[in-house]
Write a protein that holds these residues in place. Structure first.
Motif: not given
Lengths: 298, 276
Positions: B246-255
């Motif tokens: 989930a954190v990796i997913y968050m990172a891809t969208t938030l960047i």
């Protein structure tokens, strides 16, 4: 020569005069795309829904849907979840937007509020499972400050789905309301204030009528999202019980029973219910006010 | 309430408390995912017993995140490029020409944004399976384009209307071909609008769940669908491992959100771009 003059101009020129020329043709790929991948599938789904699996009568699927409480009950369950969440979002967004429009650092607030839209429903569901679970920070905080004695059951039931849906949809509703509210000419309110109207009277007789149309559109757009609730209802709700929403029924029919005909039927019923709600909202907005939106601006 | 400043102040305060409450819960929810993904063991305490990064390595292997990320970027990249191409061309025609049936065309373009994705997603998925495109990356891309092409058109029309048609007329007078006109005059002038529209498409496509979920197969899952399956089957794998994903997913969208916010106002993710 006489003949030539009486002839109509060439077809190309006549079309150009109507507005069809090479520039207009640039819209053709996009239009064809929407026709091929949206309109055609929709019509295909409609036809598929009246062609049941075993070659039965055309309305078999619709009959099956409306005679099985496990299926037709999903409409009520979806509405019971989507309608209150959407209404709550719209109602809460109004006073906040009216306050926030005078705020200086609006961008920071709107950036934080865009977060849930960017993260999407799946991540919100996973986050809330942690956060609102029996051992989560929310319950721990409430117990520590003494509001409750034992952990509240906030996930895997109606309220879990309700809160999850609220968090996913509120930012969208709020930002839309904010854009309508900032479009209202402030001078109108100031004039009313000068003439002695109190805040409530200003809201009721100036702002609300001007906002009504925007709020109706806002309700419809938010409702589209709430009505198609799927990951939230499965992960945070009780997908076998109180939050067995209509999209779960459609998914089960298509990917677990492999009955694409019934799945298309459910999709069509879903679209119909959606359209009925939109029609009711858009026809009732005229009750409050008819006239241009945004007031004196423009 | 004007005569009663206390009531007015109470009302204002309660509004800010409400906003604050929402934001605190939102941020705490995100924080709980991040904290859990770094925690060794978290049970019955405020914070995990210890911190580690091992869940990221295990999530990467367990969920085959390298494959999923490649698929995600392929899908998102293709959706951004194609919706940009179709959308900008379509928006140009609709912004510049009046023709009979234009209202119908506009309605046609609005419709995919007004009905729940599931209603056309299921028949579309059935159709794609019949065409042999089911569970392929091409199918996922096509399904995701259905809402993004109309979105780009709606965002781009006001941008194009802003440009003075005389600029284009001047370019034509100097002998620019339609292609040259687009490449050397319109695209540079429209660059800010196109960039904004495409970044919004990018952010929305990464988070687009329903359409991808209905059309994707095991080898064409994007990150958000993989995350859904992981959460759905929670208990099979360690919760921390799911949260690491989930954190990796968050990172891809938030960047991408951070990049997008340099060029657009956050409210534009939701509403139409204002003209001025």
């Amino acid at each position: 020569m006489q003949m030539m003059i009486e002839d109509k101009p060439p077809l190309r020129l006549r079309l150009a005069a109507m507005g069809f020329d090479s520039v207009t043709l640039l819209a053709l790929p996009a239009v064809l795309f929407v026709l091929a991948l949206f309109v055609y599938p929709f019509i295909y789904g409609l036809i598929l829904s009246v062609e049941p699996k075993d070659g039965a009568v055309w309305y078999t699927n619709y009959q099956a849907f409306f005679s099985d409480p496990f299926l037709y009950g999903t409409i009520g369950k979806t509405l019971r979840l989507a309608a209150p969440v959407t209404a709550l979002c719209v109602v809460i967004s109004i006073p906040i937007a009216l306050r926030v429009r005078w705020m200086r650092h609006q961008r920071l607030l709107t950036t934080i509020l865009v977060l849930p839209i960017t993260l999407g429903t799946v991540l919100i569901a996973e986050g809330l499972l942690n956060y609102m679970g029996p051992q989560g920070w929310l319950n721990r905080t409430l117990i520590t400050i003494g509001l409750i004695s034992g952990p509240l059951q906030l996930v895997h039931n109606y309220w879990g789905a309700f809160l999850g849906l609220f968090i996913s949809i509120f930012p969208f509703t709020f930002l839309l309301t904010l854009s309508y509210v900032t479009g209202i000419e402030p001078a109108l309110e100031q004039a009313a204030s000068t003439l002695g109207a109190r805040p409530w009277a200003r809201f009721r007789h100036i702002l609300l009528p001007l906002l009504a149309q925007g709020l109706a559109v806002n309700f419809c757009l938010s409702f589209v999202q709430a009505f198609s609730v799927f990951p939230t209802a499965v992960l945070l709700g009780a997908p076998a019980g109180s939050t067995r929403v209509i999209s779960i029924a459609a998914y089960t029919a298509a990917y677990e029973a492999y009955d694409y005909s019934l799945a298309s039927t459910i999709a069509m019923i879903m679209a119909a219910v959606q359209l009925v709600v939109v029609a009711i909202i858009l026809s009732s907005r005229g009750l409050l006010y008819r006239g241009p939106m945004g007031g004196a601006k423009g | 309430m004007d005569r009663n400043p206390l009531a007015l102040r109470l009302w204002t305060t309660s509004i800010w408390v409400l906003v604050g409450f929402f934001i605190v819960n939102l941020l705490a929810m995100i924080a709980s995912v991040v904290v859990n993904s770094f925690g060794t063991r978290w049970f019955n305490t405020w914070l995990p017993a210890g911190f580690t990064t091992k869940w990221y390595a295990s999530a990467w292997l367990e969920f085959q995140l390298d494959d999923i990320l490649i698929v995600t970027f392929q899908v998102v990249g293709a959706v951004v490029l194609l919706s940009g191409l179709l959308g900008v061309l379509g928006a140009y025609a609709l912004a510049r020409r009046e023709f009979p049936g234009k209202r119908l065309v506009m309605l046609l373009i609005l419709l995919p944004l007004l009905v729940p994705p599931i209603t056309f997603g299921i028949p579309l998925a059935t159709l794609l399976y019949q065409l042999g495109l089911g569970s392929s990356i091409a199918g996922v891309i096509l399904a995701n384009l259905v809402p993004t092409v109309p979105f780009v058109i709606l965002v781009m029309i006001p941008f194009i209307e802003q440009i003075d048609p005389r600029v284009e007329a001047a370019a034509r007078v100097f002998g620019a071909s339609p292609r040259q006109l687009f490449v050397h005059v319109l695209v540079p002038m429209l660059a800010p609008g196109i960039l904004a529209a495409l970044l919004m498409v990018l952010v929305r496509t990464i988070a687009m769940f329903e359409l991808t979920f209905f059309t994707a197969g095991p080898s064409s899952q994007t990150l958000v669908v993989a995350l859904y399956y992981a959460v759905y089957a929670a208990g099979v794998r360690a919760g921390q491992s799911i949260d690491a994903m989930a954190v990796i997913y968050m990172a891809t969208t938030l960047i991408w959100l951070l990049i997008a916010l340099r060029f657009v106002n956050p409210t534009q993710l939701v509403t139409r771009v204002k003209k001025s």
